[in-house]
Motif scaffolding. Structure first.
Motif, PDB file in Angstrom:
ATOM      1  N   LYS A 240      11.626   5.928 -23.190  1.00 50.21           N
ATOM      2  CA  LYS A 240      11.975   7.320 -23.436  1.00 50.21           C
ATOM      3  C   LYS A 240      11.959   8.158 -22.172  1.00 50.21           C
ATOM      4  O   LYS A 240      12.116   9.380 -22.231  1.00 50.21           O
ATOM      5  CB  LYS A 240      11.015   7.923 -24.472  1.00 50.21           C
ATOM      6  CG  LYS A 240      11.156   7.331 -25.865  1.00 50.21           C
ATOM      7  CD  LYS A 240      10.247   8.035 -26.847  1.00 50.21           C
ATOM      8  CE  LYS A 240      10.405   7.473 -28.250  1.00 50.21           C
ATOM      9  NZ  LYS A 240       9.531   8.178 -29.219  1.00 50.21           N
ATOM     10  N   GLY A 241      11.763   7.529 -21.028  1.00 53.42           N
ATOM     11  CA  GLY A 241      11.725   8.267 -19.780  1.00 53.42           C
ATOM     12  C   GLY A 241      13.116   8.480 -19.206  1.00 53.42           C
ATOM     13  O   GLY A 241      13.800   7.525 -18.828  1.00 53.42           O
ATOM     14  N   ALA A 242      13.548   9.737 -19.123  1.00 58.36           N
ATOM     15  CA  ALA A 242      14.884  10.031 -18.613  1.00 58.36           C
ATOM     16  C   ALA A 242      15.024   9.682 -17.134  1.00 58.36           C
ATOM     17  O   ALA A 242      16.135   9.522 -16.639  1.00 58.36           O
ATOM     18  CB  ALA A 242      15.216  11.502 -18.829  1.00 58.36           C
ATOM     19  N   ALA A 243      13.901   9.547 -16.420  1.00 62.02           N
ATOM     20  CA  ALA A 243      13.938   9.197 -15.000  1.00 62.02           C
ATOM     21  C   ALA A 243      13.664   7.710 -14.773  1.00 62.02           C
ATOM     22  O   ALA A 243      13.366   7.313 -13.651  1.00 62.02           O
ATOM     23  CB  ALA A 243      12.929  10.043 -14.226  1.00 62.02           C
ATOM     24  N   ASN A 244      13.752   6.917 -15.817  1.00 61.40           N
ATOM     25  CA  ASN A 244      13.451   5.484 -15.708  1.00 61.40           C
ATOM     26  C   ASN A 244      14.146   4.881 -14.481  1.00 61.40           C
ATOM     27  O   ASN A 244      15.372   4.882 -14.383  1.00 61.40           O
ATOM     28  CB  ASN A 244      13.919   4.776 -16.979  1.00 61.40           C
ATOM     29  CG  ASN A 244      13.525   3.312 -17.009  1.00 61.40           C
ATOM     30  OD1 ASN A 244      13.995   2.528 -16.200  1.00 61.40           O
ATOM     31  ND2 ASN A 244      12.667   2.953 -17.946  1.00 61.40           N
ATOM     32  N   LEU A 245      13.331   4.381 -13.563  1.00 58.93           N
ATOM     33  CA  LEU A 245      13.862   3.922 -12.282  1.00 58.93           C
ATOM     34  C   LEU A 245      14.741   2.687 -12.418  1.00 58.93           C
ATOM     35  O   LEU A 245      15.752   2.554 -11.723  1.00 58.93           O
ATOM     36  CB  LEU A 245      12.706   3.654 -11.317  1.00 58.93           C
ATOM     37  CG  LEU A 245      11.933   4.895 -10.856  1.00 58.93           C
ATOM     38  CD1 LEU A 245      10.754   4.492  -9.991  1.00 58.93           C
ATOM     39  CD2 LEU A 245      12.849   5.862 -10.096  1.00 58.93           C
ATOM     40  N   LYS A 246      14.371   1.787 -13.308  1.00 56.36           N
ATOM     41  CA  LYS A 246      15.163   0.573 -13.496  1.00 56.36           C
ATOM     42  C   LYS A 246      16.582   0.923 -13.940  1.00 56.36           C
ATOM     43  O   LYS A 246      17.566   0.408 -13.385  1.00 56.36           O
ATOM     44  CB  LYS A 246      14.499  -0.336 -14.530  1.00 56.36           C
ATOM     45  CG  LYS A 246      15.292  -1.586 -14.854  1.00 56.36           C
ATOM     46  CD  LYS A 246      14.599  -2.414 -15.943  1.00 56.36           C
ATOM     47  CE  LYS A 246      15.423  -3.632 -16.331  1.00 56.36           C
ATOM     48  NZ  LYS A 246      14.763  -4.405 -17.423  1.00 56.36           N
TER      49      LYS A 246
END
Length: 283
Positions: A240-246
């Motif tokens: 749910k992280g909009a900044a998900n680095l992957k």
């Protein structure tokens, strides 16, 4: 024939309000598909009781947004859909919403047509499309570039979210579905619209197609609203992280021009590492 695909997980009150507004539309040649990915609040049962005309497809809780939207799209295409309207349940379409999308589609045949987001509380426009600036890992908002006096008509954009996006079936025939493997939840819609543009399709925002939204309701914004190291970790690495680095690295490597990639990735990474603590709470 338009098939509206709405992926849901719980939040029945949003789903009910959205469908109630869809039933008031001035344009009526559409069908609604709700993909219920294992809701525990009785969503499927309530839909069957209150809205028997709505087609419900069920998941087991592992679909997330991309799997849910793809399941609904596949069903729609198998049942002779001309266009797919991807829609989130936490939206409130205005009475002429679909009519405006159809008018825009008739003006720009074959194009993907996005909606204008209106904050349900302030009644102000909060999203109407952007134009990407890879060099600085940023985007120019139509809202800022047009100004209030020019907020009308159709405007070409670089990409568009799946929250209120009208997609002709020809797009799926050429580029396939949303990419569930690499973007199971966030960024699948941005990736999809970039892929569509590379395949020769235009992407527009229709200013007149207004869609009420609840900015505070998204999972990403809720993580931002309750700042903690646990939520920060979820922000960078969680589903749910909009900044998900992957997901970000896959997205930028796939779409950023190669000569701008090193600086864009560097700036984008720094922004994602720091923005969580800098941006104000949404609630």
């Amino acid at each position: 024939m338009i098939f509206i695909v709405i992926p849901v997980f719980n939040r029945w009150h949003f789903t009910k309000a959205c469908i109630d507004n869809l039933q008031k539309q001035s344009y009526t040649d559409f069908k609604i598909i709700v993909v219920d990915d294992g809701s525990t609040d009785g969503t499927s049962e309530k839909l069957a009781s209150a809205y028997p005309e709505v087609k419900v497809l069920n998941g087991n809780g592992s679909l997330w947004w991309t799997g849910g939207i793809n399941l609904g799209i596949t069903y729609a295409l198998e049942n002779r859909a001309d266009c797919i309207l991807s829609l989130n349940n936490d939206t409130l379409p205005t009475v002429d919403y679909i009519e405006q999308l159809v008018n825009a589609s008739n003006m720009k045949p074959g194009a993907l047509i996005g909606s204008t987001g209106i904050d349900v509380n302030t009644k102000e426009i909060n999203y109407c499309g952007e134009r990407i600036k890879w060099l600085t890992d940023s985007a120019e908002s139509l809202k800022d570039s047009l100004g209030k006096e020019n907020m009308k008509g159709l405007h070409e954009v670089s990409y568009f979210p799946g929250r209120g996006l009208l997609i002709p079936k020809s797009v799926f025939s050429k580029i396939g579905l949303f990419d569930r493997e690499y973007f199971p939840h966030y960024m699948a819609d941005y990736d999809f619209t970039f892929r569509a543009r590379k395949a020769g399709f235009k992407v527009y925002c229709c200013i007149e197609a207004k869609l009420g939204t609840y900015p505070e309701a998204s999972g990403a914004n809720q993580l931002m609203a309750q700042k903690s190291f646990k939520n920060y970790k979820e922000h960078l690495f969680g589903m749910k992280g909009a900044a998900n680095l992957k997901y970000y690295y896959t997205y930028v490597i796939r779409h950023c021009p190669i000569y701008l990639l090193p600086i864009s990735v560097t700036i984008g990474t720094l922004k994602r590492l720091t923005s969580y603590w800098i941006k104000p709470n949404f609630m």
